[in-house]
Design an enzyme around this catalytic site. Structure first.
Site, mmCIF file in Angstrom:
data_model
loop_
_atom_site.group_PDB
_atom_site.id
_atom_site.type_symbol
_atom_site.label_atom_id
_atom_site.label_comp_id
_atom_site.label_asym_id
_atom_site.label_seq_id
_atom_site.Cartn_x
_atom_site.Cartn_y
_atom_site.Cartn_z
ATOM 1 N N ASN A 131 40.402 53.932 92.458
ATOM 2 C CA ASN A 131 41.524 54.441 91.662
ATOM 3 C C ASN A 131 42.785 53.575 91.816
ATOM 4 O O ASN A 131 43.893 54.016 91.527
ATOM 5 C CB ASN A 131 41.891 55.884 92.041
ATOM 6 C CG ASN A 131 41.355 56.920 91.051
ATOM 7 O OD1 ASN A 131 41.575 58.102 91.224
ATOM 8 N ND2 ASN A 131 40.662 56.508 90.023
ATOM 9 N N THR B 163 43.250 60.849 94.680
ATOM 10 C CA THR B 163 42.365 60.257 93.679
ATOM 11 C C THR B 163 41.813 61.304 92.715
ATOM 12 O O THR B 163 41.877 62.504 92.970
ATOM 13 C CB THR B 163 41.164 59.545 94.339
ATOM 14 O OG1 THR B 163 40.345 60.541 94.964
ATOM 15 C CG2 THR B 163 41.608 58.528 95.382
ATOM 16 N N CYS B 164 41.229 60.807 91.612
ATOM 17 C CA CYS B 164 40.699 61.683 90.568
ATOM 18 C C CYS B 164 39.249 62.055 90.867
ATOM 19 O O CYS B 164 38.371 61.918 90.019
ATOM 20 C CB CYS B 164 40.788 60.998 89.220
ATOM 21 S SG CYS B 164 42.471 60.610 88.784
ATOM 22 N N ASP B 165 38.998 62.496 92.076
ATOM 23 C CA ASP B 165 37.653 62.883 92.477
ATOM 24 C C ASP B 165 37.801 64.155 93.302
ATOM 25 O O ASP B 165 38.550 64.162 94.280
ATOM 26 C CB ASP B 165 37.038 61.750 93.318
ATOM 27 C CG ASP B 165 35.565 61.984 93.593
ATOM 28 O OD1 ASP B 165 35.195 63.139 93.913
ATOM 29 O OD2 ASP B 165 34.782 61.022 93.509
#
Ligand SMILES: *Cc1c(COP(=O)(O)O)cnc(C)c1O
Length: 376
Positions: free
Chosen positions: A366, A323-325
């Protein structure tokens, strides 16, 4: 990983990420625990993994259940557990949940504060109650002590109030923290509970039950004590502190029954170098913290991970989710190494993922769906 899980993964090439749970292994864990504690009642703490096939198998074996919400109670009943084998073991319960549980025949409730005790009295009149004590959690990977439990003085006070409130003062409980690698914490806490039993008996209140909580470990990277060792140590402590008058003993294992009964398969999405000089590769998988591997937070649980290239030369890696975290990084601090041959498209396997994984997955952060579950 059990041979059954390995065969299933090898034969099926399932879409990833997925988890495969071996129900026979759970049964074996339950029977081993039963053999180690022949006199105890085993109430599975289903928050560790509430998969319906698991609940059904355990209910058939005669296990009880430690439930934390009305929804969990409902799952146990649906799996065939009789209400007298269900304990409402969360010290934080909604009034509506207590009422529903009571109406469904649940008769065992925990508390650790006067407010909760009064709430139980109002919504489950006449019920049996037990008080959760705060105990030392040294040695646990996940201590639960700050959020739950009360001290000796308050516990004494509250047990005295039960009868006036129309409740049955039934017992005392504790939880020595999750993933205790040996029986010492349980043994120490039993001494503390025994003193309270004595004090209450002196005042004319005869308790019937001691609930030793969970905390029994699963094997990850490091060795842990065998369940027989817990049985022997705890037996010794009970005999020492209670003599010939050992009360009914309840155990609430979560992790231990299911942890090593599952494995998770994940696909490598990317293996990259982030600078020209740093030899550390970043390995991004299609599962991470938001996919259910929450216990990697602070790198507390160190899962064994196997790859198709094991045995070949290895190099340092950081392992992260898709994910973009940036919080979605599994292992960065500990010195992890993976085969140099590892590449995108390879499948890796996380061992012993049966506890505290499936329900920790987010509902599509996401766009990534919760991992697929297979019960075999
Ligand atoms: C979580 C929990 C358990 C199970 O703990 P494990 O460490 O997984 O065995 C048992 N009892 C209560 C009250 C719990 O909250």
């Amino acid at each position: 990983m059990t041979p059954k899980i390995e065969r299933f993964l090898d034969d099926h090439k399932l879409p990833t990420p997925c988890i495969v749970v071996d129900l026979d292994k759970i049964e074996q864990n339950y029977l081993d625990m039963h053999a180690a504690f022949p006199a105890a009642k085993i109430f599975y703490a289903l928050k560790a993994n509430p998969g319906q096939p698991i609940l059904q198998r355990l209910a058939q074996l005669g296990a009880g259940f430690d439930a934390a919400s009305w929804e969990e109670i409902d799952m146990c009943l649906a799996a065939g557990a009789p209400p007298e084998r269900i304990s409402f073991g969360n010290t934080i319960k909604k009034a509506t949940a207590i009422r529903r549980a009571h109406a469904a025949g649940i008769d065992l409730f925990v508390f650790d504060s006067p407010e909760e005790l009064e709430k139980i009295a109002e919504n489950a009149p006449g019920a049996r109650v037990f008080c959760r004590l705060v105990v030392a959690t040294d040695g646990a990977i996940f201590p639960l002590a700050r959020k739950f439990g009360t001290g000796t003085d308050m516990a004494l006070d509250l047990m005295h109030r039960c009868t006036d409130l129309g409740l049955v003062p039934y017992g005392l409980s504790f939880h020595p923290g999750s993933q205790q690698t040996g029986p010492e914490a349980h043994e120490a806490a039993i001494g503390q509970v025994a003193m309270l039993f004595d004090a209450l008996e002196h005042d004319g209140i005869q308790l019937k039950m001691i609930n030793l909580g969970g905390g029994f470990p699963s094997r990850y990277q490091d060795e842990v004590a065998h369940i027989e060792e817990f049985g022997r140590g705890i037996d010794r402590a009970l005999a020492y502190h209670f003599g010939n008058d050992v009360p009914e003993v309840l155990l609430e294992p979560g992790r231990h029954l299911v942890g090593d009964a599952a494995a998770l398969e994940s696909e490598v999405v990317l293996v990259s170098h982030r600078s020209k000089t740093d030899p550390t590769r970043w390995v991004y998988l299609d599962i991470g913290v938001f996919g259910g591997l929450n216990e990697t937070m602070d790198e507390n649980t160190r899962y064994v991970i196997t790859t198709p290239h094991d045995g070949g030369p290895t190099g340092p890696v950081v392992i992260a989710g898709p994910t973009c975290d940036s919080f979605d990084t599994l292992y960065e601090k500990t010195n992890n190494r993976m085969p140099l041959a590892l590449k995108a498209g390879d499948r890796v396997r996380f061992h012993a993922t049966g506890a505290y994984v499936t329900t920790y997955a987010t509902n599509g952060f996401n766009g990534f769906k919760p991992l697929a579950e297979h019960y075999i």
